[in-house]
Scaffold this motif. Structure first.
Motif, PDB file in Angstrom:
ATOM      1  N   SER A 226      70.327  15.628  54.085  1.00  0.00           N
ATOM      2  CA  SER A 226      69.705  14.544  53.423  1.00  0.00           C
ATOM      3  C   SER A 226      69.546  13.117  54.079  1.00  0.00           C
ATOM      4  O   SER A 226      68.852  12.075  53.487  1.00  0.00           O
ATOM      5  CB  SER A 226      70.328  14.402  51.631  1.00  0.00           C
ATOM      6  OG  SER A 226      71.942  14.535  51.998  1.00  0.00           O
ATOM      7  N   PHE A 227      70.769  13.108  55.220  1.00  0.00           N
ATOM      8  CA  PHE A 227      71.098  11.320  55.286  1.00  0.00           C
ATOM      9  C   PHE A 227      69.920  10.724  56.052  1.00  0.00           C
ATOM     10  O   PHE A 227      69.494  10.107  55.970  1.00  0.00           O
ATOM     11  CB  PHE A 227      72.129  11.595  56.444  1.00  0.00           C
ATOM     12  CG  PHE A 227      73.009  10.501  57.077  1.00  0.00           C
ATOM     13  CD1 PHE A 227      73.505   9.687  55.907  1.00  0.00           C
ATOM     14  CD2 PHE A 227      72.929   9.754  57.841  1.00  0.00           C
ATOM     15  CE1 PHE A 227      74.216   8.565  56.153  1.00  0.00           C
ATOM     16  CE2 PHE A 227      73.059   8.310  58.206  1.00  0.00           C
ATOM     17  CZ  PHE A 227      73.838   7.709  57.414  1.00  0.00           C
ATOM     18  N   GLN A 228      68.991  11.420  56.650  1.00  0.00           N
ATOM     19  CA  GLN A 228      67.991  11.129  57.108  1.00  0.00           C
ATOM     20  C   GLN A 228      67.259  10.048  56.120  1.00  0.00           C
ATOM     21  O   GLN A 228      66.537   8.739  56.394  1.00  0.00           O
ATOM     22  CB  GLN A 228      67.158  12.163  58.170  1.00  0.00           C
ATOM     23  CG  GLN A 228      66.328  11.208  59.434  1.00  0.00           C
ATOM     24  CD  GLN A 228      65.944  12.055  60.972  1.00  0.00           C
ATOM     25  OE1 GLN A 228      66.492  12.915  60.187  1.00  0.00           O
ATOM     26  NE2 GLN A 228      65.393  11.631  61.132  1.00  0.00           N
TER      27      GLN A 228
ATOM     28  N   GLY B  18      64.572  11.185  38.798  1.00  0.00           N
ATOM     29  CA  GLY B  18      65.443  12.053  39.716  1.00  0.00           C
ATOM     30  C   GLY B  18      64.938  12.591  40.757  1.00  0.00           C
ATOM     31  O   GLY B  18      63.745  12.965  40.381  1.00  0.00           O
ATOM     32  N   ILE B  19      65.406  12.439  42.086  1.00  0.00           N
ATOM     33  CA  ILE B  19      64.753  12.812  43.240  1.00  0.00           C
ATOM     34  C   ILE B  19      66.020  13.500  44.083  1.00  0.00           C
ATOM     35  O   ILE B  19      66.837  13.351  44.144  1.00  0.00           O
ATOM     36  CB  ILE B  19      64.629  11.338  43.983  1.00  0.00           C
ATOM     37  CG1 ILE B  19      63.379  10.524  43.806  1.00  0.00           C
ATOM     38  CG2 ILE B  19      64.082  12.022  45.541  1.00  0.00           C
ATOM     39  CD1 ILE B  19      63.300   9.136  44.422  1.00  0.00           C
ATOM     40  N   LEU B  20      65.338  14.884  44.079  1.00  0.00           N
ATOM     41  CA  LEU B  20      66.361  15.867  45.635  1.00  0.00           C
ATOM     42  C   LEU B  20      66.436  15.458  46.477  1.00  0.00           C
ATOM     43  O   LEU B  20      65.035  16.350  47.044  1.00  0.00           O
ATOM     44  CB  LEU B  20      66.884  16.843  43.949  1.00  0.00           C
ATOM     45  CG  LEU B  20      67.541  18.091  44.070  1.00  0.00           C
ATOM     46  CD1 LEU B  20      68.975  17.408  44.284  1.00  0.00           C
ATOM     47  CD2 LEU B  20      67.521  19.109  43.962  1.00  0.00           C
ATOM     48  N   LEU B  21      66.879  15.838  47.475  1.00  0.00           N
ATOM     49  CA  LEU B  21      66.435  16.343  48.215  1.00  0.00           C
ATOM     50  C   LEU B  21      67.015  17.311  49.117  1.00  0.00           C
ATOM     51  O   LEU B  21      67.820  17.846  48.951  1.00  0.00           O
ATOM     52  CB  LEU B  21      67.074  15.060  49.087  1.00  0.00           C
ATOM     53  CG  LEU B  21      66.761  13.986  49.011  1.00  0.00           C
ATOM     54  CD1 LEU B  21      67.015  12.085  49.647  1.00  0.00           C
ATOM     55  CD2 LEU B  21      64.642  13.284  48.549  1.00  0.00           C
ATOM     56  N   SER B  22      66.922  17.455  50.542  1.00  0.00           N
ATOM     57  CA  SER B  22      67.484  18.595  51.216  1.00  0.00           C
ATOM     58  C   SER B  22      69.146  18.791  50.951  1.00  0.00           C
ATOM     59  O   SER B  22      69.739  18.327  50.610  1.00  0.00           O
ATOM     60  CB  SER B  22      67.686  18.370  52.590  1.00  0.00           C
ATOM     61  OG  SER B  22      68.015  18.993  53.194  1.00  0.00           O
ATOM     62  N   GLY B  23      69.236  19.707  51.127  1.00  0.00           N
ATOM     63  CA  GLY B  23      70.784  20.597  50.520  1.00  0.00           C
ATOM     64  C   GLY B  23      70.810  22.141  50.255  1.00  0.00           C
ATOM     65  O   GLY B  23      69.915  22.869  50.224  1.00  0.00           O
ATOM     66  N   ALA B  24      72.185  22.342  50.330  1.00  0.00           N
ATOM     67  CA  ALA B  24      72.417  24.202  51.321  1.00  0.00           C
ATOM     68  C   ALA B  24      73.112  24.231  49.577  1.00  0.00           C
ATOM     69  O   ALA B  24      73.346  25.639  50.270  1.00  0.00           O
ATOM     70  CB  ALA B  24      73.976  23.888  52.148  1.00  0.00           C
ATOM     71  N   ASN B  25      72.762  23.971  48.818  1.00  0.00           N
ATOM     72  CA  ASN B  25      73.623  24.728  47.130  1.00  0.00           C
ATOM     73  C   ASN B  25      72.463  24.571  46.416  1.00  0.00           C
ATOM     74  O   ASN B  25      72.084  23.585  46.892  1.00  0.00           O
ATOM     75  CB  ASN B  25      75.271  24.982  47.081  1.00  0.00           C
ATOM     76  CG  ASN B  25      75.661  23.978  46.755  1.00  0.00           C
ATOM     77  OD1 ASN B  25      74.763  22.597  46.637  1.00  0.00           O
ATOM     78  ND2 ASN B  25      76.983  23.356  46.598  1.00  0.00           N
ATOM     79  N   LYS B  26      72.965  25.424  45.494  1.00  0.00           N
ATOM     80  CA  LYS B  26      72.110  24.584  44.666  1.00  0.00           C
ATOM     81  C   LYS B  26      71.974  23.091  42.990  1.00  0.00           C
ATOM     82  O   LYS B  26      71.918  23.222  42.092  1.00  0.00           O
ATOM     83  CB  LYS B  26      71.560  26.053  43.638  1.00  0.00           C
ATOM     84  CG  LYS B  26      73.416  27.003  42.830  1.00  0.00           C
ATOM     85  CD  LYS B  26      72.927  27.532  41.958  1.00  0.00           C
ATOM     86  CE  LYS B  26      74.337  28.193  41.110  1.00  0.00           C
ATOM     87  NZ  LYS B  26      74.142  28.696  40.165  1.00  0.00           N
ATOM     88  N   ASP B  27      72.965  22.662  43.864  1.00  0.00           N
ATOM     89  CA  ASP B  27      73.789  21.500  42.639  1.00  0.00           C
ATOM     90  C   ASP B  27      72.450  20.847  42.565  1.00  0.00           C
ATOM     91  O   ASP B  27      72.209  20.713  43.640  1.00  0.00           O
ATOM     92  CB  ASP B  27      74.721  21.027  43.608  1.00  0.00           C
ATOM     93  CG  ASP B  27      75.910  20.376  42.759  1.00  0.00           C
ATOM     94  OD1 ASP B  27      75.432  20.165  41.445  1.00  0.00           O
ATOM     95  OD2 ASP B  27      76.282  19.020  43.566  1.00  0.00           O
ATOM     96  N   GLY B  28      72.968  19.749  41.718  1.00  0.00           N
ATOM     97  CA  GLY B  28      71.371  19.448  41.243  1.00  0.00           C
ATOM     98  C   GLY B  28      70.369  20.272  40.726  1.00  0.00           C
ATOM     99  O   GLY B  28      69.615  19.400  39.925  1.00  0.00           O
ATOM    100  N   ALA B  29      69.845  21.104  41.005  1.00  0.00           N
ATOM    101  CA  ALA B  29      69.130  22.005  40.217  1.00  0.00           C
ATOM    102  C   ALA B  29      68.901  21.827  38.673  1.00  0.00           C
ATOM    103  O   ALA B  29      68.114  21.667  37.339  1.00  0.00           O
ATOM    104  CB  ALA B  29      68.869  23.462  40.284  1.00  0.00           C
ATOM    105  N   LEU B  30      70.064  22.347  37.666  1.00  0.00           N
ATOM    106  CA  LEU B  30      70.536  22.347  36.697  1.00  0.00           C
ATOM    107  C   LEU B  30      70.068  20.574  36.137  1.00  0.00           C
ATOM    108  O   LEU B  30      69.782  20.490  34.969  1.00  0.00           O
ATOM    109  CB  LEU B  30      72.121  22.213  36.272  1.00  0.00           C
ATOM    110  CG  LEU B  30      71.424  23.530  35.342  1.00  0.00           C
ATOM    111  CD1 LEU B  30      73.163  24.470  35.421  1.00  0.00           C
ATOM    112  CD2 LEU B  30      70.776  24.521  34.551  1.00  0.00           C
ATOM    113  N   GLY B  31      70.373  19.691  36.507  1.00  0.00           N
ATOM    114  CA  GLY B  31      70.395  18.271  36.409  1.00  0.00           C
ATOM    115  C   GLY B  31      69.070  17.619  36.256  1.00  0.00           C
ATOM    116  O   GLY B  31      68.970  17.057  35.568  1.00  0.00           O
TER     117      GLY B  31
ATOM    118  N   CYS C 286      62.810  19.583  54.634  1.00  0.00           N
ATOM    119  CA  CYS C 286      63.918  19.417  54.150  1.00  0.00           C
ATOM    120  C   CYS C 286      64.542  20.492  55.209  1.00  0.00           C
ATOM    121  O   CYS C 286      64.570  21.357  55.612  1.00  0.00           O
ATOM    122  CB  CYS C 286      64.808  20.485  53.147  1.00  0.00           C
ATOM    123  SG  CYS C 286      64.001  19.182  51.862  1.00  0.00           S
ATOM    124  N   GLN C 287      65.797  19.999  56.409  1.00  0.00           N
ATOM    125  CA  GLN C 287      66.667  20.452  57.075  1.00  0.00           C
ATOM    126  C   GLN C 287      67.307  21.420  55.958  1.00  0.00           C
ATOM    127  O   GLN C 287      67.306  22.852  57.309  1.00  0.00           O
ATOM    128  CB  GLN C 287      66.925  19.649  57.749  1.00  0.00           C
ATOM    129  CG  GLN C 287      67.149  18.494  58.502  1.00  0.00           C
ATOM    130  CD  GLN C 287      67.794  17.562  59.109  1.00  0.00           C
ATOM    131  OE1 GLN C 287      69.579  18.333  59.251  1.00  0.00           O
ATOM    132  NE2 GLN C 287      67.741  16.513  59.517  1.00  0.00           N
TER     133      GLN C 287
END
Lengths: 182, 277
Positions: free
Chosen positions: A11-13, A119-132, A151-152
């Protein structure tokens, strides 16, 4: 408005591109909750600040959030925001193996800012953020997910899309346009 | 239900009030956002679906009530969290305390307690533990018992060992641990130097005064601003002139107006010294 951005692997980029596009004196407040190394305190703010037009800082507990600033959740702390725009940091147990956890910050933003939250959710490798992200949507806020195709790592965004009827699925450039036109 | 589900504010107040009635612990001083999450997390973990059911269970089941209250407190995360702070403490502060004939140290609101074990380890390394009186206090008997037992969660061993190595690459955390039935415990010998007292910092008098060091890291995070100020005021009175006050690296004293009482020894590690008023 209160904009919260969550991201993890890859997500850094996108985050740096978003921050680079936001103009000086932006009238909204930005919260960043990004998965990061637990024991590395320095360097991340500096790296994000390189191209950003707005100040980026890691809040201390009980600091007050101000418009035109991006607040980055400090390493190894969960970040909450209360009704007085004050930060509450916490060393509670990791959630989804993460501290800071995106779910914690997103849910707090949902409770506090309701329909004024984005709320803006970007690239990531687990499900953290989905519930939020679902919590923000359920509270009347607007939710945006970076297009999984861009997403990478698409695990995080796909998990969010699975459980929430998101308002927008966008490429980074479209998210930039959205934020600029707020 | 998930652990992030909110409960109505009225229910939240009822739960806090029930806890106060049952256990004489006042959680109104707690940061509300975090307390709400602690409550819903505990309800989720124990499969309690509604606030009414929670209140009934608290009133009917003593064991559950103790467990629930202890779960509202946030445990420490690992030994030597923020290892650069521990390195600074060992090299600069404990080194200075070596000049004292007797040292009084207070660790309020133990919960876990990796902070206490880390402190005992560096006091031992600096060979001053036998000249120290260390108080560890908590309003919850269960958390005191847990701290006294020395039990360390297996999951914390790896990170704690890595942190300790950052302080001293030659050091071995295993020298300070004992194994019993496959479980890890902090050295009982070192724990014998600690006086454990049931006492709430916001509600009981301090265990002593004239402290040379008060270690109070990441505990004020869970207090509202008003309580935080009162607690710092209490602590300030118990520290001797020239004594040290250590708080968490993302905590601050900015809203407490203690500029005339404490000055920073290390801003980055959040270590303060009490100055003559």
């Amino acid at each position: 408005m209160y904009i919260v951005i969550g991201g993890s692997a890859g997500s850094f980029q996108a985050v740096t591109a978003l921050l680079a596009s936001i103009p000086r004196n932006y009238p909204h407040t930005i919260f960043l909750c990004l998965h990061r190394l637990k024991n590395v305190r320095g360097g991340f703010v500096e790296a994000l600040s390189l191209k950003s037009n707005i100040p980026i800082c890691e809040p201390y507990d009980k600091d007050t959030a101000m418009p035109g600033v991006a607040y980055l959740a400090p390493a190894n702390y969960h970040m909450y925001i209360d009704a007085n725009n004050q930060f509450s940091l916490s060393t509670e147990e990791p959630i989804n193996h993460s501290r800071p956890s995106i779910d914690v910050t997103f849910c707090s933003i949902a409770n506090t800012y309701k329909e004024n939250a984005i709320g803006i959710l970007l690239s990531g490798a687990n499900k953290d953020g989905a519930l939020g992200l679902k919590a923000i949507k359920d509270a009347g806020g607007t939710v945006i997910v970076q297009s999984p195709d861009e997403c990478q790592v698409k695990t995080m965004t796909s998990a969010a899309i699975k459980i929430t009827e998101v308002d927008y699925i966008m490429l980074t450039n479209n998210i930039i346009d959205y934020l600029k036109n707020l | 239900m998930d652990e992030f589900q909110t409960i109505p504010y009225e229910d939240f107040r009822k739960i806090i009030s029930t806890v106060r009635t049952l256990r004489n612990i006042d959680f109104t001083y707690y940061a509300p956002e975090i307390l709400m999450h602690r409550i819903t997390r505990s309800m989720y973990m124990h499969g309690v679906q509604t606030s009414d059911r929670l209140i009934n269970k608290l009133m009917a089941d003593n064991y559950f009530a103790d467990l629930f209250v202890s779960e509202l407190f946030v445990p420490t995360t690992e030994m030597f969290r923020d290892y650069s702070m521990w390195k600074f403490l060992e090299d600069n502060i404990i080194e200075k305390l070596k000049n004292e004939t007797l040292c009084k140290i207070w660790v309020p609101q133990v919960c876990g307690d990796d902070e206490l074990y880390s402190l005992l380890t560096i006091l031992h390394r600096k060979r001053i533990l036998n000249r120290c009186t260390v108080y560890a206090t908590s309003p919850i008997q269960k958390t005191l018992n847990d701290a006294k037992s020395g039990f360390i969660d297996q999951k914390k061993i790896e990170i704690s060992t890595a942190n300790f190595k950052k302080i001293d690459p030659e050091a071995e955390l295993s020298h300070y641990l004992t194994k019993e039935d496959k479980y890890d415990y902090f050295s009982p010998e070192l724990l014998n130097n600690v006086i454990f007292l049931k006492s709430g910092i916001e509600s009981s008098p301090p265990p002593d005064n004239g402290f040379n060091l008060v270690l109070f890291r990441d505990r004020m995070l869970y207090m509202n601003a008003q309580t935080k100020k009162a607690v710092v005021d209490t602590i300030a009175k118990t520290i001797c002139n020239g004594g040290f006050f250590v708080i968490g690296i993302r905590e601050n004293l900015a809203n407490c107006d203690f500029r005339n009482v404490f000055i920073p020894v290390s801003k980055s590690e959040n270590i303060y010294i009490k100055i003559q008023k």
